[in-house]
Motif scaffolding. Structure first.
Motif, PDB file in Angstrom:
ATOM      1  N   ILE A   1       0.925  -0.965   0.049  1.00 49.79           N
ATOM      2  CA  ILE A   1      -0.038  -0.041   0.044  1.00 49.79           C
ATOM      3  C   ILE A   1       0.751   1.091  -0.005  1.00 49.79           C
ATOM      4  N   ARG A   2       1.794   1.501   0.746  1.00 49.85           N
ATOM      5  CA  ARG A   2       2.717   2.419   1.083  1.00 49.85           C
ATOM      6  C   ARG A   2       3.512   2.463  -0.206  1.00 49.85           C
ATOM      7  N   LEU A   3       3.832   1.594  -0.894  1.00 54.21           N
ATOM      8  CA  LEU A   3       4.795   1.289  -2.346  1.00 54.21           C
ATOM      9  C   LEU A   3       3.866   1.992  -3.331  1.00 54.21           C
ATOM     10  N   MET A   4       2.495   1.691  -3.337  1.00 56.07           N
ATOM     11  CA  MET A   4       1.781   2.166  -4.238  1.00 56.07           C
ATOM     12  C   MET A   4       1.406   3.655  -4.032  1.00 56.07           C
ATOM     13  N   VAL A   5       1.264   4.170  -2.793  1.00 51.52           N
ATOM     14  CA  VAL A   5       1.340   5.600  -2.626  1.00 51.52           C
ATOM     15  C   VAL A   5       2.661   6.540  -3.129  1.00 51.52           C
ATOM     16  N   LEU A   6       3.881   5.918  -2.740  1.00 52.47           N
ATOM     17  CA  LEU A   6       4.934   6.650  -3.614  1.00 52.47           C
ATOM     18  C   LEU A   6       4.966   6.374  -5.074  1.00 52.47           C
ATOM     19  N   ALA A   7       4.624   5.301  -5.645  1.00 58.24           N
ATOM     20  CA  ALA A   7       4.690   5.257  -7.228  1.00 58.24           C
ATOM     21  C   ALA A   7       3.590   6.010  -7.617  1.00 58.24           C
ATOM     22  N   GLU A   8       2.402   6.370  -7.164  1.00 65.55           N
ATOM     23  CA  GLU A   8       1.585   7.311  -7.573  1.00 65.55           C
ATOM     24  C   GLU A   8       1.770   8.821  -7.404  1.00 65.55           C
ATOM     25  N   ARG A   9       2.411   8.990  -6.424  1.00 64.21           N
ATOM     26  CA  ARG A   9       2.974  10.485  -6.081  1.00 64.21           C
ATOM     27  C   ARG A   9       4.186  10.955  -7.093  1.00 64.21           C
ATOM     28  N   TRP A  10       5.076   9.914  -7.203  1.00 59.36           N
ATOM     29  CA  TRP A  10       6.278  10.349  -8.081  1.00 59.36           C
ATOM     30  C   TRP A  10       5.707  10.165  -9.771  1.00 59.36           C
ATOM     31  N   GLU A  11       4.737   9.392  -9.868  1.00 58.11           N
ATOM     32  CA  GLU A  11       4.131   9.409 -11.460  1.00 58.11           C
ATOM     33  C   GLU A  11       3.402  10.704 -11.702  1.00 58.11           C
ATOM     34  N   SER A  12       2.795  11.348 -10.585  1.00 58.49           N
ATOM     35  CA  SER A  12       2.291  12.515 -10.773  1.00 58.49           C
ATOM     36  C   SER A  12       2.780  13.553 -10.673  1.00 58.49           C
ATOM     37  N   GLU A  13       4.337  13.430 -10.392  1.00 55.79           N
ATOM     38  CA  GLU A  13       5.165  14.560 -10.395  1.00 55.79           C
ATOM     39  C   GLU A  13       6.096  14.547 -11.722  1.00 55.79           C
ATOM     40  N   GLY A  14       5.561  13.489 -12.520  1.00 52.13           N
ATOM     41  CA  GLY A  14       6.207  13.394 -13.773  1.00 52.13           C
ATOM     42  C   GLY A  14       7.499  12.232 -14.024  1.00 52.13           C
ATOM     43  N   ALA A  15       7.539  11.279 -12.971  1.00 47.58           N
ATOM     44  CA  ALA A  15       8.560  10.269 -12.939  1.00 47.58           C
ATOM     45  C   ALA A  15       8.056   9.118 -13.777  1.00 47.58           C
ATOM     46  N   ASP A  16       8.943   8.333 -14.580  1.00 44.94           N
ATOM     47  CA  ASP A  16       8.431   7.458 -15.208  1.00 44.94           C
ATOM     48  C   ASP A  16       8.770   6.075 -14.416  1.00 44.94           C
ATOM     49  N   VAL A  17       8.094   5.689 -13.464  1.00 41.11           N
ATOM     50  CA  VAL A  17       7.910   4.672 -12.583  1.00 41.11           C
ATOM     51  C   VAL A  17       6.440   4.179 -12.431  1.00 41.11           C
ATOM     52  N   SER A  18       6.516   2.919 -11.919  1.00 41.72           N
ATOM     53  CA  SER A  18       5.259   2.313 -11.597  1.00 41.72           C
ATOM     54  C   SER A  18       5.465   1.477 -10.274  1.00 41.72           C
ATOM     55  N   PHE A  19       4.383   0.764  -9.673  1.00 38.48           N
ATOM     56  CA  PHE A  19       4.381   0.186  -8.653  1.00 38.48           C
ATOM     57  C   PHE A  19       5.426  -1.188  -8.988  1.00 38.48           C
ATOM     58  N   VAL A  20       5.484  -1.594 -10.219  1.00 40.12           N
ATOM     59  CA  VAL A  20       6.213  -2.735 -10.412  1.00 40.12           C
ATOM     60  C   VAL A  20       7.785  -2.445 -10.807  1.00 40.12           C
ATOM     61  N   THR A  21       7.957  -1.334 -11.271  1.00 39.15           N
ATOM     62  CA  THR A  21       9.514  -0.741 -11.320  1.00 39.15           C
ATOM     63  C   THR A  21       9.984  -0.643  -9.949  1.00 39.15           C
ATOM     64  N   LEU A  22       9.199  -0.035  -9.102  1.00 38.34           N
ATOM     65  CA  LEU A  22       9.726   0.114  -7.654  1.00 38.34           C
ATOM     66  C   LEU A  22       9.966  -1.184  -7.046  1.00 38.34           C
ATOM     67  N   LEU A  23       9.201  -2.022  -7.125  1.00 34.25           N
ATOM     68  CA  LEU A  23       9.088  -3.349  -6.512  1.00 34.25           C
ATOM     69  C   LEU A  23      10.429  -4.129  -6.962  1.00 34.25           C
ATOM     70  N   GLU A  24      10.790  -3.980  -8.150  1.00 35.33           N
ATOM     71  CA  GLU A  24      11.803  -4.685  -8.765  1.00 35.33           C
ATOM     72  C   GLU A  24      13.171  -4.653  -7.784  1.00 35.33           C
ATOM     73  N   ASN A  25      13.341  -3.360  -7.438  1.00 35.65           N
ATOM     74  CA  ASN A  25      14.558  -3.023  -6.873  1.00 35.65           C
ATOM     75  C   ASN A  25      14.338  -1.903  -5.636  1.00 35.65           C
ATOM     76  N   PRO A  26      13.920  -2.541  -4.629  1.00 36.43           N
ATOM     77  CA  PRO A  26      13.574  -1.635  -3.465  1.00 36.43           C
ATOM     78  C   PRO A  26      14.464  -1.206  -2.631  1.00 36.43           C
ATOM     79  N   THR A  27      14.996  -0.129  -3.333  1.00 39.03           N
ATOM     80  CA  THR A  27      16.026   0.714  -2.418  1.00 39.03           C
ATOM     81  C   THR A  27      15.921   2.050  -2.803  1.00 39.03           C
TER      82      THR A  27
END
Length: 68
Positions: free
Chosen positions: A32-58
């Motif tokens: 849930i918190r990972l999705m929050v981050l992904a959505e926040r950063w996507e809304s700021e213009g970053a080319d990320v998704s839940f899956v891309t963040l999950l692949e390397n969680p650092t």
């Protein structure tokens, strides 16, 4: 977004400081918190998704993804 800003946002969600190379899933970051981050950063213009963040969680890996 800087690495320090990413680290701060993640630390706020976890309620404690985090390091750049720490496995954030092992540190307690849930989906849930990972999705929050992904959505926040996507809304700021970053080319990320839940899956891309999950692949390397650092913070270091995520900083490369969001264009640090």
């Amino acid at each position: 977004m800087t690495t320090a800003a990413l680290r701060e946002q993640v630390g706020e969600l976890l309620g404690r400081p985090v390091t750049d190379e720490e496995d954030l899933l092992a540190a307690g970051l849930d989906s849930i918190r990972l999705m929050v981050l992904a959505e926040r950063w996507e809304s700021e213009g970053a080319d990320v998704s839940f899956v891309t963040l999950l692949e390397n969680p650092t913070v270091a890996a995520w900083a490369r993804l969001v264009g640090n």
